[in-house]
Design a protein around this motif. Structure first.
Motif, short mmCIF file in Angstrom:
data_model
loop_
_atom_site.label_atom_id
_atom_site.label_comp_id
_atom_site.label_asym_id
_atom_site.label_seq_id
_atom_site.Cartn_x
_atom_site.Cartn_y
_atom_site.Cartn_z
N GLY A 145 77.02 -40.15 -35.37
CA GLY A 145 75.76 -40.89 -35.51
C GLY A 145 74.55 -40.18 -34.96
N GLN A 153 73.42 -31.53 -37.54
CA GLN A 153 73.90 -31.00 -38.82
C GLN A 153 72.97 -29.92 -39.37
OE1 GLN A 153 76.73 -31.81 -38.17
NE2 GLN A 153 77.45 -32.84 -39.98
N LEU A 212 77.03 -28.47 -54.75
CA LEU A 212 77.37 -29.63 -55.58
C LEU A 212 77.16 -30.90 -54.78
CD1 LEU A 212 80.76 -28.34 -57.09
CD2 LEU A 212 78.49 -28.30 -58.18
N GLY A 244 73.79 -33.05 -47.87
CA GLY A 244 73.09 -33.63 -46.72
C GLY A 244 72.46 -32.51 -45.90
N PHE A 245 72.05 -32.84 -44.67
CA PHE A 245 71.41 -31.83 -43.82
C PHE A 245 72.32 -30.62 -43.64
CE2 PHE A 245 69.40 -35.72 -41.60
CZ PHE A 245 68.33 -35.73 -42.48
N PRO A 258 79.80 -34.60 -58.75
CA PRO A 258 80.86 -34.75 -57.74
C PRO A 258 81.97 -33.73 -57.95
CG PRO A 258 80.85 -36.62 -59.29
CD PRO A 258 79.65 -35.78 -59.63
N ALA A 263 82.64 -39.77 -52.96
CA ALA A 263 81.75 -40.80 -52.43
C ALA A 263 81.68 -42.00 -53.38
CB ALA A 263 80.37 -40.21 -52.25
N ARG A 291 77.08 -44.63 -43.67
CA ARG A 291 78.31 -44.38 -42.90
C ARG A 291 78.15 -43.18 -41.97
NH1 ARG A 291 82.17 -47.95 -43.89
NH2 ARG A 291 81.84 -49.13 -45.80
N TYR A 330 81.23 -39.34 -45.98
CA TYR A 330 81.51 -39.70 -47.38
C TYR A 330 82.61 -38.82 -47.97
CZ TYR A 330 77.53 -42.71 -46.86
OH TYR A 330 76.71 -43.72 -46.43
N CYS A 386 80.85 -30.13 -46.75
CA CYS A 386 79.91 -30.82 -45.85
C CYS A 386 79.79 -32.27 -46.31
CB CYS A 386 78.55 -30.14 -45.86
SG CYS A 386 78.56 -28.46 -45.24
N CYS A 434 79.83 -36.46 -36.85
CA CYS A 434 78.50 -36.30 -36.25
C CYS A 434 78.23 -37.36 -35.21
CB CYS A 434 77.43 -36.36 -37.33
SG CYS A 434 77.43 -37.94 -38.16
N GLY A 469 69.53 -33.44 -36.04
CA GLY A 469 69.44 -32.10 -35.47
C GLY A 469 70.76 -31.36 -35.55
C1 LIG Z 1 72.48 -45.71 -40.80
C2 LIG Z 1 72.52 -44.39 -40.07
C3 LIG Z 1 71.65 -44.15 -39.02
C4 LIG Z 1 71.66 -42.92 -38.36
N1 LIG Z 1 70.68 -42.64 -37.46
C5 LIG Z 1 70.59 -41.41 -36.94
C6 LIG Z 1 69.48 -41.05 -36.16
O1 LIG Z 1 68.54 -41.82 -35.97
N2 LIG Z 1 69.46 -39.80 -35.60
C7 LIG Z 1 70.46 -38.90 -35.85
O2 LIG Z 1 70.40 -37.77 -35.33
N3 LIG Z 1 71.50 -39.20 -36.66
C8 LIG Z 1 71.57 -40.42 -37.22
N4 LIG Z 1 72.58 -40.71 -38.07
C9 LIG Z 1 73.57 -39.66 -38.39
C10 LIG Z 1 73.03 -38.66 -39.42
O3 LIG Z 1 72.36 -39.31 -40.44
C11 LIG Z 1 74.21 -37.90 -40.02
O4 LIG Z 1 74.94 -37.33 -38.96
C12 LIG Z 1 73.79 -36.75 -40.92
O5 LIG Z 1 72.85 -37.16 -41.86
C13 LIG Z 1 75.03 -36.22 -41.61
O6 LIG Z 1 74.63 -35.17 -42.44
P1 LIG Z 1 75.70 -34.42 -43.33
O7 LIG Z 1 74.98 -33.42 -44.12
O8 LIG Z 1 76.79 -33.94 -42.46
O9 LIG Z 1 76.34 -35.56 -44.24
P2 LIG Z 1 75.69 -36.55 -45.31
O10 LIG Z 1 74.22 -36.61 -45.20
O11 LIG Z 1 76.40 -37.84 -45.20
O12 LIG Z 1 76.01 -35.84 -46.68
C14 LIG Z 1 77.28 -35.81 -47.26
C15 LIG Z 1 77.04 -35.71 -48.75
O13 LIG Z 1 78.27 -35.33 -49.38
C16 LIG Z 1 78.25 -35.89 -50.67
N5 LIG Z 1 79.62 -35.86 -51.19
C17 LIG Z 1 80.73 -36.48 -50.70
N6 LIG Z 1 81.81 -36.15 -51.44
C18 LIG Z 1 81.38 -35.31 -52.42
C19 LIG Z 1 82.02 -34.64 -53.49
N7 LIG Z 1 83.34 -34.75 -53.70
N8 LIG Z 1 81.28 -33.85 -54.31
C20 LIG Z 1 79.95 -33.70 -54.09
N9 LIG Z 1 79.29 -34.33 -53.09
C21 LIG Z 1 80.00 -35.12 -52.25
C22 LIG Z 1 77.70 -37.29 -50.47
O14 LIG Z 1 77.18 -37.82 -51.68
C23 LIG Z 1 76.63 -37.03 -49.41
O15 LIG Z 1 75.33 -36.89 -49.96
C24 LIG Z 1 72.61 -41.94 -38.72
C25 LIG Z 1 73.51 -42.19 -39.77
C26 LIG Z 1 73.47 -43.39 -40.45
C27 LIG Z 1 74.41 -43.60 -41.58
#
Ligand SMILES: Cc1cc2nc3c(=O)[nH]c(=O)nc-3n(C[C@H](O)[C@H](O)[C@H](O)COP(=O)(O)OP(=O)(O)OC[C@H]3O[C@@H](n4cnc5c(N)ncnc54)[C@H](O)[C@@H]3O)c2cc1C
Length: 430
Positions: A370, A376, A59, A39-40, A210, A2, A344, A243, A239, A368, A374
């Motif tokens: 956007g 994730q 991590l 993340g979630f 990271p 990231a 992103r 990013y 996950c 996902c 829920g």
């Molecule tokens: C601006 C915006 C608005 C949105 N609005 C909505 C909404 O209103 N309702 C809804 O349902 N969804 C919404 N979404 C989508 C939702 O936020 C995402 O789908 C969800 O948060 C993704 O969760 P995740 O755990 O999959 O990923 P993320 O939360 O993106 O987590 C991924 C994590 O991986 C970490 N990472 C990456 N590479 C490495 C590495 N090599 N080592 C360690 N860590 C690493 C990153 O630092 C990051 O914290 C929105 C998204 C954005 C960006």
């Protein structure tokens, strides 16, 4: 890995519950499961595994919630891009039924977890209104409401233009539907609540760690961090979603990751706040480049939508969203903009979330579209259940191979072209 774009200017970072300390990993640890990404998805997986006695190390490159999970609109909306009948046509038989049920239950999983773990998360659950901006949009949301109502969602119904105007406080839509399962949360507080619950259940979460390499170590995996610390584990779960970097070959190229932008006003005066979403719903619309908006728990108006693919360079990168506020909610147009931020989202080729198992003991969750608050959360729960039971039907959809997005190297160019085309079709508002 990231990039270091900050979480700091967001409304959520300014108003979130305090974070549990998550110091970086030092030395070498051995666990059952190593999760990459806080993340979630990652934290829900960690929580549900740890609750069953699995030893988990997570991590995170920055801090829990640093990615999409701490930056989103906080709209908790069930469902996927496709409606239940479409899902069943795409996945005939039991898989389609399972996927439709899963999609319908994702908002419940968020509100249930917040309650179960007594998380300090401001929330409202008065439903989601999806406004339709064209006649085709009215047909779409009509079918959507009908399908969910047929599946037993009490109160799911199509709305006339005047009903939408009354619920949203703007007359810019020609129809819509109400999904009573939806609601709003403070997403960074929820991410931090998940981290706290996972640690409480016995998981270890390492921030500013990271993961830079992963390789087989006999029958196990060894994941190395930028500081040279290692986690040895039977299984690894990636996950990293929007990013994702170079940790697993080809993964980052399997999605495109547009930047979604948001602005939030100062808290609105009472007489203005009561004219916008007066019954406390959250809202997004049927545009290809959708607009999403809500009031937060301090009555700020939050407006989200498209933005440049690159990271922002000046407040003018959010100017279109400020103009949208003036157009849709003129009474709020004078409210100063207090926060501007972005994050992103990961879009897959088929607009479905993807699960991959490209090597023994490696599970990947990505994509996902956007709508991942829920999704994730529930995906984490499903992945934990799959790893604990070994049963493929614990996952909501089949595992597939990692495939690159065609012409991924030109994504900025074609994304800009697609955005220009969609803007024209959407009526040019945003
Ligand atoms: C601006 C915006 C608005 C949105 N609005 C909505 C909404 O209103 N309702 C809804 O349902 N969804 C919404 N979404 C989508 C939702 O936020 C995402 O789908 C969800 O948060 C993704 O969760 P995740 O755990 O999959 O990923 P993320 O939360 O993106 O987590 C991924 C994590 O991986 C970490 N990472 C990456 N590479 C490495 C590495 N090599 N080592 C360690 N860590 C690493 C990153 O630092 C990051 O914290 C929105 C998204 C954005 C960006």
């Amino acid at each position: 890995m990231a990039t270091a774009f900050p979480l700091e200017p967001s409304l959520w970072a300014a108003t979130a519950a305090s974070a549990l300390p998550t110091p970086p990993l030092k030395g070498d640890v051995s666990v059952d499961v190593c999760i990459v990404g806080g993340g979630f998805a990652g934290m829900s997986t960690a929580l549900h595994l740890a609750e069953q006695g699995t030893r988990v190390a997570l991590l995170e490159a920055f801090e829990p919630g640093w990615g999409g999970s701490g930056r989103n609109g906080g709209q908790v909306i069930p469902g996927l891009k496709y409606d239940p009948d479409e899902l069943q046509a795409m996945f005939p038989g039991a898989v389609g039924e399972r996927l439709a049920q899963f999609a319908g239950s994702t908002a419940d999983s968020v509100f249930d977890l917040i309650k179960k773990h007594n998380m300090e998360v401001p929330l409202v659950r008065n439903g989601w209104v999806q406004g339709a901006h064209t006649a085709a949009g009215v047909d779409l949301v009509g079918r959507r409401a009908e399908q969910w109502a047929k599946r037993g969602v009490a109160g799911a119904r199509a709305l006339s233009a005047s009903e939408v105007a009354r619920l949203l406080g703007t007359d810019k839509y020609v129809g819509g539907w109400l999904d009573p399962r939806g609601g709003g949360i403070q997403p960074l507080s929820y991410a931090r609540g998940l981290a706290r619950a996972a640690v409480g259940a016995g998981a270890s979460i390492y921030g500013h760690s990271p993961a830079t390499a992963m390789q087989r170590d006999g029958s196990r995996w060894k994941v190395t961090t930028a500081q040279g610390a290692t986690v040895t584990a039977d299984r690894v779960v990636l996950c990293t979603n929007g990013y994702s970097g170079a940790l697993w070959p080809g993964l980052a190229r399997s999605v495109i990751t547009p930047n979604s932008f948001q602005v939030a006003t100062d808290p609105l005066p009472d007489d203005v706040a009561k004219t916008i979403l007066p019954q406390g719903q959250v809202s997004s619309d049927t545009r290809q480049l959708l607009l999403y908006f809500r009031l937060d728990h301090q009555r700020r108006l939050i407006m989200g939508g498209r933005g440049p693919f690159r990271e922002p360079t000046s407040p003018s990168d959010w100017g279109h969203l400020e103009r949208v506020i003036g157009h849709m909610f003129p009474a709020a147009a004078k409210a100063p903009i207090a926060f501007r931020w972005c994050g992103r989202v990961a879009i897959t080729r088929d607009f479905l979330p993807h699960l991959h198992e490209p090597a023994r003991g490696l599970l990947i969750n990505i994509g996902c579209m956007g709508r991942g608050v829920g999704l994730q959360t529930s995906m984490g729960q499903a992945m934990a259940s799959y790893m604990l039971s070994g049963k493929a039907d614990a996952l909501p959809l089949p595992v597939t191979g990692v495939k690159s997005f065609p012409l991924h190297q030109f994504r900025r160019l074609y994304l800009s072209a697609i955005i220009a085309w969609y803007r024209m079709r959407d009526g040019g508002l945003a």
